[in-house]
Motif scaffolding. Structure first.
Motif, short mmCIF file in Angstrom:
data_model
loop_
_atom_site.label_atom_id
_atom_site.label_comp_id
_atom_site.label_asym_id
_atom_site.label_seq_id
_atom_site.Cartn_x
_atom_site.Cartn_y
_atom_site.Cartn_z
N SER A 124 -1.48 28.14 -24.31
CA SER A 124 -2.02 26.97 -23.91
C SER A 124 -1.65 25.92 -22.71
O SER A 124 -2.50 25.38 -22.08
CB SER A 124 -1.97 25.92 -25.44
OG SER A 124 -0.59 25.65 -25.45
N ALA A 125 -0.50 26.22 -22.31
CA ALA A 125 0.21 25.60 -21.30
C ALA A 125 -0.63 26.19 -19.87
O ALA A 125 -0.66 25.54 -18.92
CB ALA A 125 1.64 25.69 -20.81
N MET B 56 4.62 31.79 -15.72
CA MET B 56 4.41 30.23 -15.74
C MET B 56 6.06 29.91 -16.00
O MET B 56 6.70 30.65 -16.82
CB MET B 56 3.63 29.67 -16.93
CG MET B 56 2.25 29.75 -16.55
SD MET B 56 1.17 28.75 -17.79
CE MET B 56 1.71 29.76 -19.31
N ASP B 57 6.39 28.65 -15.63
CA ASP B 57 7.84 28.22 -15.60
C ASP B 57 7.75 26.71 -15.52
O ASP B 57 7.56 26.15 -14.66
CB ASP B 57 8.51 28.77 -14.80
CG ASP B 57 10.06 28.06 -14.84
OD1 ASP B 57 10.48 27.76 -15.97
OD2 ASP B 57 11.14 28.20 -14.04
N ASP B 58 7.61 25.94 -16.76
CA ASP B 58 7.31 24.55 -16.67
C ASP B 58 6.00 24.15 -16.13
O ASP B 58 5.23 24.44 -16.47
CB ASP B 58 8.71 23.76 -16.21
CG ASP B 58 8.55 22.22 -16.55
OD1 ASP B 58 8.00 22.00 -17.37
OD2 ASP B 58 9.26 21.53 -15.80
N LEU C 69 1.20 30.76 -5.50
CA LEU C 69 2.14 29.95 -6.32
C LEU C 69 1.47 28.29 -6.37
O LEU C 69 0.98 28.08 -5.49
CB LEU C 69 3.59 29.65 -5.50
CG LEU C 69 4.49 28.74 -6.24
CD1 LEU C 69 5.09 29.51 -7.32
CD2 LEU C 69 5.60 28.72 -5.01
N PHE C 70 1.50 27.91 -7.85
CA PHE C 70 0.61 26.75 -7.94
C PHE C 70 1.53 25.73 -8.61
O PHE C 70 2.58 26.12 -9.36
CB PHE C 70 -0.49 26.89 -8.90
CG PHE C 70 -1.62 27.65 -8.31
CD1 PHE C 70 -2.61 27.06 -7.72
CD2 PHE C 70 -1.81 29.17 -8.58
CE1 PHE C 70 -3.69 28.09 -7.25
CE2 PHE C 70 -2.68 29.91 -8.01
CZ PHE C 70 -3.71 29.18 -7.06
N ASN C 71 1.47 24.40 -8.76
CA ASN C 71 2.05 23.41 -9.66
C ASN C 71 0.90 22.64 -10.26
O ASN C 71 -0.22 22.80 -9.73
CB ASN C 71 2.92 22.44 -8.72
CG ASN C 71 2.38 21.61 -7.78
OD1 ASN C 71 1.20 21.69 -7.61
ND2 ASN C 71 3.22 20.70 -7.04
N ARG C 72 1.22 22.23 -11.31
CA ARG C 72 0.23 21.29 -12.01
C ARG C 72 -0.30 20.40 -11.05
O ARG C 72 0.42 19.55 -10.38
CB ARG C 72 1.05 20.52 -13.13
CG ARG C 72 1.18 21.21 -14.35
CD ARG C 72 -0.24 21.32 -15.14
NE ARG C 72 -0.04 22.35 -15.93
CZ ARG C 72 -1.06 23.08 -16.85
NH1 ARG C 72 -2.45 22.89 -16.22
NH2 ARG C 72 -1.20 23.78 -17.81
#
Length: 164
Positions: free
Chosen positions: A39-40, A136-138, A152-155
């Motif tokens: 779900s994240a 995924m990591d955090d 590479l992505f971030n939220r």
């Protein structure tokens, strides 16, 4: 003859019992990959960079707003720097060297020309086509191809910037 037949039966039963008695094995890689719930994965992500297998940056977005959004209905969409794009994805449940399996297909986009961001857009969309796994990591999402190149992505908390 009875002794040979009895011996074969005993060996077969031992083999069957050994197979049944084994517990399902989980590799250490499985434990690392599955630390984040699926779900994240859903939601908006902003591109940080695209790197090759040696972790050398191929593209950093600079002023281009490159995003991706994964929905619960297996659709993806985003901004590729100039154009909007869309497609479908499937989390395969397989495990690869770089993470959990994903397929991305049926990618289409609008067709505007933006001289300043076309190189970024081209590399990003080509890289997206070759993705086969993710980790995924955090708040970080990495999409990997078979060779070890990754996106590479971030939220993406700045959805206002993606509305162009």
């Amino acid at each position: 003859m009875k002794i040979i037949f009895s011996g074969i039966i005993i060996i077969m039963l031992a083999v069957i019992a050994g197979c049944v008695a084994q517990e399902e094995r989980v590799s250490p890689l499985d434990e690392v990959i599955n630390v984040t719930p699926v779900s994240a994965f859903y939601g908006d992500w902003a591109l940080i960079e695209i790197t090759d297998m040696n972790n050398t940056p191929l593209i950093t977005p600079g002023d281009a707003k490159v995003t991706i959004n994964f929905t619960k209905t297996n659709e993806l969409s985003g901004n590729s720097g100039c154009n909007r794009y869309f497609g479908v994805y499937n989390l395969t449940g397989e495990y690869f060297t770089h993470g959990s399996g994903i397929t991305i297909s049926s990618i289409g986009s609008t067709m505007m020309f933006c001289q300043d961001t076309m190189d970024i857009e081209t590399v990003f969309l080509q890289s997206l086509h070759s993705v086969n796994s993710y980790t995924m990591d955090d708040q970080i999402l990495s999409l990997w191809d078979e060779a070890g190149n990754h996106i590479l992505f971030n939220r993406n908390f700045d959805k206002e910037a993606d509305s162009s």
